[in-house]
Design an enzyme around this catalytic site. Structure first.
Site, mmCIF file in Angstrom:
data_model
loop_
_atom_site.group_PDB
_atom_site.id
_atom_site.type_symbol
_atom_site.label_atom_id
_atom_site.label_comp_id
_atom_site.label_asym_id
_atom_site.label_seq_id
_atom_site.Cartn_x
_atom_site.Cartn_y
_atom_site.Cartn_z
ATOM 1 C CE LYS A 105 -4.503 0.592 0.794
ATOM 2 N NZ LYS A 105 -5.079 -0.837 0.126
ATOM 3 N N GLY A 147 -18.438 6.548 -2.346
ATOM 4 C CA GLY A 147 -17.313 7.076 -2.977
ATOM 5 C C GLY A 147 -17.581 5.602 -4.402
HETATM 6 N N1 GLU Z 1 -7.427 -0.191 -2.586
HETATM 7 C C1 GLU Z 1 -8.075 -1.705 -3.597
HETATM 8 C C2 GLU Z 1 -7.889 -1.869 -2.421
HETATM 9 O O1 GLU Z 1 -8.015 -1.955 -1.126
HETATM 10 C C3 GLU Z 1 -7.229 -2.095 -4.733
HETATM 11 C C4 GLU Z 1 -6.338 -2.744 -4.938
HETATM 12 C C5 GLU Z 1 -5.410 -3.358 -5.632
HETATM 13 O O2 GLU Z 1 -6.079 -3.480 -7.061
HETATM 14 O O3 GLU Z 1 -4.053 -3.434 -6.216
HETATM 15 O O4 GLU Z 1 -8.334 -3.494 -2.264
#
Ligand code: GLU
Length: 415
Positions: free
Chosen positions: A105, A218
């Protein structure tokens, strides 16, 4: 008021799963620590000509099963610990879906609502310049998260390809389809969540067309509202909220109109026929399904007891604290945990990586069908673990995810 550190919560969840799996000390040590953390400052020129300094992070929590994978957030309250927690949860999320990926992340701490489009573009490009040496289609593959979107990905991919001087669309996912994105990615998180609700309704004999409420409007929240009709054959959306207002209508909202109002005005506030209610009341409504689709720690020991929903489908990452989990389980609320319920997004991101690798793109219905198979299978696996270990659904999902990651670490000889 309790104060929550999301990474403390995430670590506690690992410890609980580790106990059930009888993991050894070295494996636990490995799993409670991020493998790599990058912490940096970025300098970006604002529209007024002045330079501003921003704090950025990219954390590759665990990459035993494949390249680190996870979104990038633009949010003023981000800290190294929130990013650690989110990267950690991505690790179990990809493992629960049995994707050949790790967890990661990233984030930049600032309020994107106070920036112009040009400033957002410069921040996005500066972020990628900072992490370019660390990412790549086979290393670490970012995607959008809170307050980032396909346009952000397009700028970031362009900056990355300029740096490496060749095309590599698979370095990021959820790009616009015109430049290497996949069909079906925009509603994938919500679609995955609603599929898990469909499976839960079958399992618990609950009417899937009943009342539902959404906290957070969102991308994921809006799409979930729209998908009830397609995937469940209906449903009455009686309440929604965003950071500016929570609104209620006992007769149910027209989901399409409401999404249009949100896109036009930036908020659900002022939607015709809606009654404004205090934010906290939304979580306490008598509904079949409640979707927390905002930020971490929305459901804690201070409000868990008041939740009347039959199913709590966590489209947000980490919306429920461990104390709240115990209360919900005691009260018979069926929690579909985030690492399962919100995994549709990363699953379709994985499909996007695959398509980018061989540069051939799938029709939308192939994406939908493959996503449905993956989510239905993961739901079953978690449900079986729940029965076998006699634990609540989050712990069951953690047991599935942690076991798979621990196994990969062991095979590699890391522990
Ligand atoms: N931000 C999204 C999640 O928390 C998608 C992450 C991604 O596709 O890599 O799952």
């Amino acid at each position: 008021m309790e104060s929550y550190n999301s990474f403390r919560v995430a670590r506690q969840q690992i410890q609980e799963a580790a106990k059930i799996l009888n993991l050894d000390e070295a494996t636990i040590e490995l799993l409670i620590h991020p493998q790599r953390e990058y912490n940096f400052t970025m300098h970006v020129r604002m529209d007024d000509g002045k330079v501003k300094i921003f704090q950025g992070y990219r954390i590759q929590y665990n990459y035993a099963r494949g390249p680190a994978k996870g979104g990038i957030r633009f949010h003023k309250d981000e800290t190294v610990d929130t990013i650690r927690a989110l990267a950690c949860w991505m690790t179990w999320k990809t493992a629960v879906l049995d994707l050949p990926l790790g967890g990661g992340k990233g984030g930049v701490c600032f309020d994107p609502k106070r920036m112009s489009e040009h400033e957002l573009e410069r921040i996005s490009r500066a972020y990628i310049r900072a992490i370019a040496p660390l990412i790549g289609a086979d290393q670490d593959v970012p995607a959008p998260d809170v307050y980032t979107n396909p346009q952000t990905m397009a700028w970031m991919m362009d900056e990355y390809e300029t740096i490496i001087n060749r095309h590599q669309p698979g370095v990021l996912t959820d790009k616009p389809t015109q430049i290497g994105g996949t069909e079906g990615r925009r509603d994938a998180t919500a679609r995955g969540g609603v599929i898990t609700v469909r499976e839960a309704c079958k399992q618990l004999n609950i009417d899937p067309t009943g009342k539902f409420a959404i906290q957070g409007f969102g991308n994921a929240g809006q799409r979930a509202a729209l998908l009830h009709e397609e995937l469940l054959g209906g449903g009455k959306l009686i309440a929604v909220s965003d950071s500016r207002a929570a609104i209620y209508n006992a007769e149910g909202f027209d989901a399409k109109e409401l999404v249009m109002h949100k896109l036009k005005t930036g908020s659900v506030k002022g939607f015709p026929g809606a009654k404004e209610i205090p934010h906290e009341n939304l979580l306490e409504l008598d509904v079949e399904v409640l979707y927390p689709a905002a930020l971490e720690n929305a459901i804690s020991s201070s409000n868990a007891d008041k939740i009347k929903a039959k199913i709590l489908c966590e489209l947000a990452n980490g919306p429920t604290t461990p104390e709240a989990d115990i209360i919900l389980s005691k009260n018979g609320v069926h929690v579909i945990p985030d690492i399962l319920a919100s995994a549709g997004g990363v699953t379709v991101s994985y499909f996007e990586m695959v398509q980018d690798k061989y540069s051939f793109f799938w029709e939308e219905d192939v994406v939908h069908k493959t996503l449905d198979q993956k989510l239905t299978q993961a739901y079953k696996t978690v449900h079986e673990a729940q029965k076998e270990k006699n634990v609540h659904p989050r712990l069951a999902a953690m047991v599935v995810g942690v076991a798979r990651v621990a196994e990969a670490c062991k095979l590699r000889g890391w522990v």
